[in-house]
Design an enzyme around this catalytic site. Structure first.
Site, mmCIF file in Angstrom:
data_model
loop_
_atom_site.group_PDB
_atom_site.id
_atom_site.type_symbol
_atom_site.label_atom_id
_atom_site.label_comp_id
_atom_site.label_asym_id
_atom_site.label_seq_id
_atom_site.Cartn_x
_atom_site.Cartn_y
_atom_site.Cartn_z
ATOM 1 N N HIS A 140 0.724 -1.403 -0.027
ATOM 2 C CA HIS A 140 0.197 0.000 -0.065
ATOM 3 C C HIS A 140 0.695 1.269 -0.069
ATOM 4 O O HIS A 140 1.943 1.223 0.604
ATOM 5 C CB HIS A 140 -0.833 0.084 1.356
ATOM 6 C CG HIS A 140 -0.193 0.103 2.545
ATOM 7 N ND1 HIS A 140 0.188 1.510 3.021
ATOM 8 C CD2 HIS A 140 0.370 -0.653 3.278
ATOM 9 C CE1 HIS A 140 0.637 1.239 4.392
ATOM 10 N NE2 HIS A 140 0.912 0.043 4.425
ATOM 11 N N HIS A 149 12.608 0.113 -13.051
ATOM 12 C CA HIS A 149 12.359 -1.271 -13.327
ATOM 13 C C HIS A 149 12.268 -1.978 -12.075
ATOM 14 O O HIS A 149 13.115 -1.719 -11.316
ATOM 15 C CB HIS A 149 13.400 -1.766 -14.187
ATOM 16 C CG HIS A 149 13.271 -3.377 -14.573
ATOM 17 N ND1 HIS A 149 14.136 -3.983 -15.300
ATOM 18 C CD2 HIS A 149 12.134 -4.077 -14.355
ATOM 19 C CE1 HIS A 149 13.759 -5.110 -15.238
ATOM 20 N NE2 HIS A 149 12.413 -5.232 -14.862
HETATM 21 O O1 JB3 Z 1 14.343 -9.956 -16.471
HETATM 22 C C1 JB3 Z 1 13.585 -9.902 -17.258
HETATM 23 C C2 JB3 Z 1 12.443 -10.637 -17.004
HETATM 24 N N1 JB3 Z 1 13.647 -9.560 -18.532
HETATM 25 C C3 JB3 Z 1 14.898 -8.746 -18.923
HETATM 26 C C4 JB3 Z 1 14.424 -7.322 -19.330
HETATM 27 C C5 JB3 Z 1 13.751 -6.659 -18.182
HETATM 28 O O2 JB3 Z 1 15.695 -6.980 -19.690
HETATM 29 C C6 JB3 Z 1 15.459 -9.413 -20.060
HETATM 30 O O3 JB3 Z 1 15.899 -10.894 -19.659
HETATM 31 C C7 JB3 Z 1 16.360 -8.858 -20.544
HETATM 32 O O4 JB3 Z 1 17.506 -8.854 -19.716
HETATM 33 C C8 JB3 Z 1 16.372 -7.578 -21.013
HETATM 34 O O5 JB3 Z 1 15.340 -7.530 -21.950
HETATM 35 P P1 JB3 Z 1 15.615 -6.656 -23.293
HETATM 36 O O6 JB3 Z 1 15.703 -5.341 -23.116
HETATM 37 O O7 JB3 Z 1 14.864 -7.072 -24.508
HETATM 38 O O8 JB3 Z 1 16.934 -7.175 -23.696
HETATM 39 P P2 JB3 Z 1 17.411 -8.013 -25.217
HETATM 40 O O9 JB3 Z 1 17.034 -9.270 -25.145
HETATM 41 O O10 JB3 Z 1 18.910 -7.659 -25.060
HETATM 42 O O11 JB3 Z 1 17.013 -7.219 -26.342
HETATM 43 C C9 JB3 Z 1 17.198 -5.756 -26.500
HETATM 44 C C10 JB3 Z 1 16.638 -5.148 -27.790
HETATM 45 O O12 JB3 Z 1 16.363 -4.035 -28.021
HETATM 46 C C11 JB3 Z 1 17.728 -5.846 -29.039
HETATM 47 O O13 JB3 Z 1 17.280 -6.552 -29.958
HETATM 48 C C12 JB3 Z 1 18.320 -4.502 -29.397
HETATM 49 O O14 JB3 Z 1 18.885 -4.550 -30.747
HETATM 50 C C13 JB3 Z 1 17.142 -3.593 -29.419
HETATM 51 N N2 JB3 Z 1 17.677 -2.065 -29.218
HETATM 52 C C14 JB3 Z 1 18.652 -1.646 -28.774
HETATM 53 N N3 JB3 Z 1 18.424 -0.067 -29.004
HETATM 54 C C15 JB3 Z 1 16.670 -1.124 -29.765
HETATM 55 C C16 JB3 Z 1 17.274 0.034 -29.381
HETATM 56 N N4 JB3 Z 1 15.396 -1.306 -30.204
HETATM 57 C C17 JB3 Z 1 14.689 0.033 -30.813
HETATM 58 N N5 JB3 Z 1 13.766 -0.112 -31.303
HETATM 59 N N6 JB3 Z 1 15.392 1.128 -30.497
HETATM 60 C C18 JB3 Z 1 16.568 1.174 -29.911
HETATM 61 O O15 JB3 Z 1 17.106 2.413 -29.721
#
Ligand code: JB3
Length: 208
Positions: A140, A149
């Site tokens: 609460h 996050h």
């Molecule tokens: O712990 C949990 C349950 N989830 C984690 C989450 C909170 O953070 C997860 O396990 C990961 O550690 C992380 O997830 P996320 O951010 O999806 O990380 P990753 O899997 O590395 O993917 C990041 C994606 O964002 C990659 O495909 C990058 O190329 C992309 N990206 C980076 N910069 C971007 C940019 N995408 C867009 N659209 N624009 C950007 O500037």
């Protein structure tokens, strides 16, 4: 939602969001990512549509955005993306998993993401672009500022405040009334029993 959605990012966090959007029968036009290697991929049937520049082909009243960038430590890139597209007039959808339990006396900002199994108790506030991840418990009257996050399995007792851009790591526990400063990092598994200053990292049981 009254408009279709584009998801920013094509990683693990985006995948969980798309899954939740599908449960709610939201139309997802595609996901964006600067990694052009994603062109050969789709996520749960949602196509890659290009990098973020593609978004300007849609006017702000044609689409809603979902911020698919997660964070494992600092949250700055996720925050930058949110602010960049807000400045251009786009709106971010809230993504709320139907298995979460949120008191009707909770206030949510814009672009808030509440994942499966999370509980948010009465009187709490969740700021813009914050993530309340899987199975988090926020009790609460907590105040969660923007761009925070709260990682999976975190427990916040009552009247905890979390400053802008802070990251509370997986499974951390925070006792009642604690103030966690902006841009601070609470390491996974920590037990926080005293206030955390802004911009610092604490870890351990008790966290120091
Ligand atoms: O712990 C949990 C349950 N989830 C984690 C989450 C909170 O953070 C997860 O396990 C990961 O550690 C992380 O997830 P996320 O951010 O999806 O990380 P990753 O899997 O590395 O993917 C990041 C994606 O964002 C990659 O495909 C990058 O190329 C992309 N990206 C980076 N910069 C971007 C940019 N995408 C867009 N659209 N624009 C950007 O500037």
């Amino acid at each position: 939602m009254n408009r279709p959605v584009i998801v920013l990012g094509g990683g693990g966090h985006a995948k969980v969001l798309i899954d939740t959007l599908h449960i709610q029968s939201v139309k997802v036009l595609g996901f964006t990512d600067p990694d052009l290697g994603k062109a050969e991929e789709s996520i749960l049937g949602v196509p890659f549509i290009g990098d973020d520049d593609i978004i300007c082909k849609y006017t702000p009243d044609q689409v809603l955005l979902v911020n698919g960038l997660g964070t494992t430590r600092r949250t700055s890139l996720r925050k930058q993306l949110f602010l960049k597209f807000k400045k251009s007039g786009y709106c971010f959808a809230n993504v709320i998993h139907p298995s979460s339990i949120i008191s009707s006396y909770v206030r949510l900002g814009e672009g808030v993401q509440v994942m499966a199994g999370a509980i948010i108790q009465t009187g709490s506030f969740i700021g813009d672009n914050s993530i309340v991840n899987t199975k988090v418990s926020i009790d609460h009257d907590c105040q969660i500022d923007p761009h925070v996050h709260i990682a999976p399995g975190v427990t916040l007792s009552g009247e905890v405040t979390v400053g802008e851009g802070a990251h509370i790591g997986t499974g951390a526990v925070v006792i009642q009334g604690i103030q966690i400063g902006r841009e601070s990092l609470v390491a996974a598994g920590s037990v926080v029993i005293k206030d955390v200053a802004k911009g610092v990292t604490v870890k351990g049981v008790p966290a120091i």
